[in-house]
Structures are given as structure tokens and as C-alpha cells.
Write an enzyme that holds these catalytic residues in place. Structure first.
Site, PDB file in Angstrom:
ATOM      1  CB  THR A  15     -70.699 -62.957  10.844  1.00 24.44           C
ATOM      2  OG1 THR A  15     -69.431 -62.782  11.478  1.00 24.44           O
ATOM      3  CG2 THR A  15     -71.774 -63.020  11.934  1.00 24.44           C
ATOM      4  CG  ASN A  16     -67.060 -66.772  12.141  1.00 21.30           C
ATOM      5  OD1 ASN A  16     -66.516 -66.446  13.182  1.00 21.30           O
ATOM      6  ND2 ASN A  16     -66.568 -66.433  10.954  1.00 21.30           N
ATOM      7  NE  ARG A  17     -72.501 -70.313  17.521  1.00 15.02           N
ATOM      8  CZ  ARG A  17     -73.687 -69.834  17.880  1.00 15.02           C
ATOM      9  NH1 ARG A  17     -73.754 -68.767  18.642  1.00 15.02           N
ATOM     10  NH2 ARG A  17     -74.796 -70.417  17.479  1.00 15.02           N
ATOM     11  CB  SER A  18     -64.382 -65.736  15.548  1.00 10.37           C
ATOM     12  OG  SER A  18     -63.207 -65.117  16.000  1.00 10.37           O
TER      13      SER A  18
END
Ligand code: C5P
Length: 406
Positions: free
Chosen positions: A212-215
Site C-alpha cells: 500500500t502507500n501513505r495516502s
């Protein structure tokens, strides 16, 4: 009078705050609304039907039919008559039933069949209000498009102090006026439908791990809230976030980039535009292990394949519909954003740079530039809510221009 000609069903449930429903009924009448009151059986123990009938100048409906003469109370025609179903006070019990579709009294059948807007003013003890089940039900109702008139903090009938008391009748009246008579700016996107994607996607590696990512989804949620506040039907396709559903927005959850692609394409079919705020994974594992991947002493190589670029796919089929993208760049920002604008066939792109203090992931503020084929507007550091307002102003402008060219 601000509510002249408006039809309001005032639903009253069994809470000690029911006495405030009398004041609320009076305020609605004084503002010019026609009011019909539907009470739950439990509400009668707190305030008499005679009081509510006298104040509303209409007979009260409690049961499905009048036991004296068999006269049927039609929840369908009540729902058709109303411009707004306002349930104040709304108990934890009624909120739970509304969230799950239980239909065991006239107020609930009226809710389930109502085509008009619905607003609830919760009223209960602070521990009941804070309970995860109640909060979950309130979130569910919001995601179904119900307006929740927030409970303020204060003294409760139990003697405790906390959140859960019903909003004051004057504050409820103000919210009703805003809902039924929004000002021109607020109404400007009425009749339009927008799709917004927000948050991070999750690409499963095995049953317990994902990429996933930091959004956090904050910017996308703020854009969806601003669109809905201007009267647009707004479908928010969200990755997993910890944010509450914005008021008046239809929520769709999407776990992976593929889920989001399918949901966005489907929702875009009937939409006037889309705002692509989500941080979508560009790559996903070629294989998802059905069991937890065991560690070994060797290094591990993940084989990834490309996902769909949702914005670019919608760009191919958009026609004259509006498409807005976001770009988060670390170098050659403006140049890369302009390339994306063309490549994805966007009408405009919102560029945020990780170089700016207070901008980008997780912050409540953002500093963006809005770039279209002809212009670039650099906005100052603002709250994400304010940034969303400027973005929606621009959407408004594009939509009006397209409509005038038709
Ligand atoms: O190419 P890049 O990922 O930087 O583009 C960002 C824009 O494209 C954002 O609007 C984002 O929501 C959208 N996007 C998308 N699907 C992807 C990747 C990005 O919709 N797979």
C-alpha cells in the site's frame, strides 16, 4: 419565512429529549413549514400526541392504522408528501434499526419508503453514544446519505457530562433551512453526478500481507464533501481509511486497484465527471498466495504486474465529461504534471509537491497548483477543506462552460 411551502415529517422517538421536539415543531411551523408528526410507540411515554398534534396542527401518526376505526396510515403517501424526514430526537435503538432496515413501526416504514432527504438528531446517554455499535450505525446512515445533526457535548439527563444530548432546536432549524433552502452557490451542482476516488489501495500478497502507500484519503474526502454540499450526487470510491463518511455522499469501498477500477468505471457510466484523488497502486503481485508466505533464509523477489490506470481509462471514454486528476511529484513537478494532463486526457490536474512543508500525505493542509491546458494557478497553503472548495469552484466553472456549449 424561510421554510414556506416545505413539507416536513417530524419523527419523534422515545428519548427524554422528546420534550424538545415540541419546541422544534413550533420553530418549524413559525418558519413556514407544514409539519406532520410521526411518533414511535415509546415516544408517547415522553410527550403526548395531543401536545404534538396541537403544535403541528395535524393529527399524529403512531400505529400503522387507527385501532378505533381501522383507518390506514400510509407510510408511502407520507414519504411522498415530505420534502424532508427529520427524526429528532433519534434514539440509539431507532438509529440501529434505520441502519439495518428494520421496519417494525410506522416511523421506520416511513423512513424505508421515503424518497426525500432524511436528517437525524441523535439523543442518548454519552456511553451509548460513544459505543462502537452506535458510532458504526451513525457512519452507516451517513454512507446511506442521511444527514446526521451532530450531538453537542454537555449535561445529560443521566447527570453525566459528555456527547449525546440532542442538538438545540434552533440549531436543528438552521440545519433544516440549509438542507431545504441552500444558497445559490450550494445548489450550483444540483442535478449533476460526480465520482471521486480517494485513499490508498491495498494489493494482497497473501491472506495477511499487502502492498500500500501513505495516502490517508483526506483530500479526496474533502472534495467529495464539497461536491455534495453544492447539491451534486457524489459517489465516493474509497480505499481503506480511518475517515468518517462525509455527509450526503454515497460510499463505495474498494480494496485493490482492480476493485477501484471496476467500481469507478461502473459509477462513471452515469456521471457528469470524475475526480481522481486516490493513490492507486501502479503494480500488483502477479500471484496472491492462498496461504501465509513462509519465510526462508533466501532473499525474496516479488513479481509484480501493472494495474489499470483508472484516470487514463476514464480519459479514453470521457467524451465531453469532466475529468480531474491529481499528481504528486518529487521532481520536474510542473513538466510531469502537464505530461499527465495530456496523457490521461484530463481537463485539469491538481499538483502537490512533497517539497512544500505542510502539503501532501496525512496533513490537514495542502499547497497545490491547478493546471489546465492553458493556465496554471498556484494556491497558498490552505486547509484541505478550503483547497477542496477552490477545486470545486473550478469544476463548477468547467461544468457551466460545457453546459453553455451544448
Ligand atoms: O501517473 P500518476 O499515478 O502519477 O497519476 C496520478 C493520477 O492518476 C491521480 O489522479 C490518480 O488518482 C490517478 N491514477 C489512477 N489509476 C492509477 C494510477 C493513478 O486513477 N492506476
Amino acid at each position: 419565512m424561510s421554510l414556506t411551502g416545505k413539507h416536513i415529517i417530524l419523527g419523534v422517538t422515545g428519548s427524554i429529549a422528546a420534550y424538545k421536539a415540541a419546541v422544534l415543531c413550533r420553530l418549524l411551523k413559525t418558519a413556514g413549514a407544514e409539519v406532520k408528526v410521526v411518533m414511535t410507540p415509546a415516544a408517547k411515554a415522553f410527550i403526548t400526541p395531543l401536545t404534538m398534534a396541537t403544535l403541528s396542527k395535524n393529527p399524529i401518526a403512531v400505529e400503522f392504522y387507527n385501532p378505533e376505526n381501522g383507518d390506514w396510515h400510509s407510510h408511502i403517501s407520507l414519504g411522498e408528501w415530505a420534502d424532508l424526514l427529520l427524526i429528532a430526537p433519534a434514539t440509539a435503538n431507532t438509529l440501529a434499526k434505520m441502519a439495518t432496515g428494520v421496519a417494525d413501526n410506522l416511523l421506520l416504514t416511513t423512513y424505508l419508503s421515503a424518497r426525500c432527504g432524511v436528517a437525524v438528531a441523535p439523543a442518548m446517554d454519552c456511553d451509548m453514544f460513544a459505543h462502537i455499535a452506535t458510532q458504526h450505525n451513525i457512519d452507516t446512515l451517513r454512507s446511506h446519505g442521511v444527514t446526521v445533526i451532530e450531538s453537542p457535548e454537555g449535561e445529560l439527563a443521566s447527570g453525566l457530562h459528555g456527547k449525546g444530548r440532542m442538538a438545540e432546536p434552533e440549531d436543528i432549524l438552521a440545519r433544516v433551512e440549509a438542507l431545504l433552502c441552500p444558497d445559490e452557490k450550494k445548489k450550483s451542482l444540483h442535478g449533476k453526478c460526480f465520482v471521486v476516488t480517494a485513499g490508498a489501495t491495498r494489493e494482497a500478497l497473501d491472506p495477511v500481507r499487502f502492498l500500500t502507500n501513505r495516502s490517508t484519503g483526506k483530500m479526496g474526502y474533502a472534495v467529495a464533501a464539497a461536491l455534495a454540499a453544492r447539491g451534486a450526487r457524489t459517489i465516493l470510491i474509497s480505499g481503506t481509511t480511518s475517515l468518517p463518511a462525509p455527509q450526503g455522499v454515497e460510499m463505495r469501498h474498494a480494496e485493490s486497484a482492480e476493485d477501484m477500477y471496476i467500481a469507478a468505471k461502473e459509477a462513471f457510466a452515469d456521471a457528469d465527471g470524475a475526480v481522481m484523488c486516490a493513490a492507486v497502486a501502479d503494480y500488483t503481485p502477479v500471484e496472491v498466495s492462498a496461504t501465509k508466505i513462509k519465510k526462508s533464509d533466501d532473499d525474496m523477489v516479488l513479481h509484480l504486474k501493472r494495474t489499470h490506470d483508472i484516470a487514463a481509462e476514464l480519459g479514453k471514454i470521457k467524451g465531453s465529461r469532466l475529468l480531474v486528476g491529481f499528481a504528486l511529484e518529487t521532481d520536474n513537478e510542473a513538466e510531469n504534471a502537464a505530461k499527465k494532463l495530456r496523457k490521461k486526457n484530463l481537463d485539469f490536474i491538481v499538483l502537490n509537491s512533497l517539497r512544500d512543508e505542510g502539503a501532501g500525505f496525512a496533513h490537514d493542509t495542502n499547497k497545490v497548483s491547478i493546471i489546465d491546458s492553458a493556465t496554471r494557478e498556484d494556491l497558498p497553503l490552505m486547509s484541505k477543506r478550503e483547497t477542496a472548495e477552490v477545486i470545486v469552484d473550478k469544476i463548477d466553472f468547467f461544468i457551466k462552460r460545457t453546459d453553455s456549449e451544448k
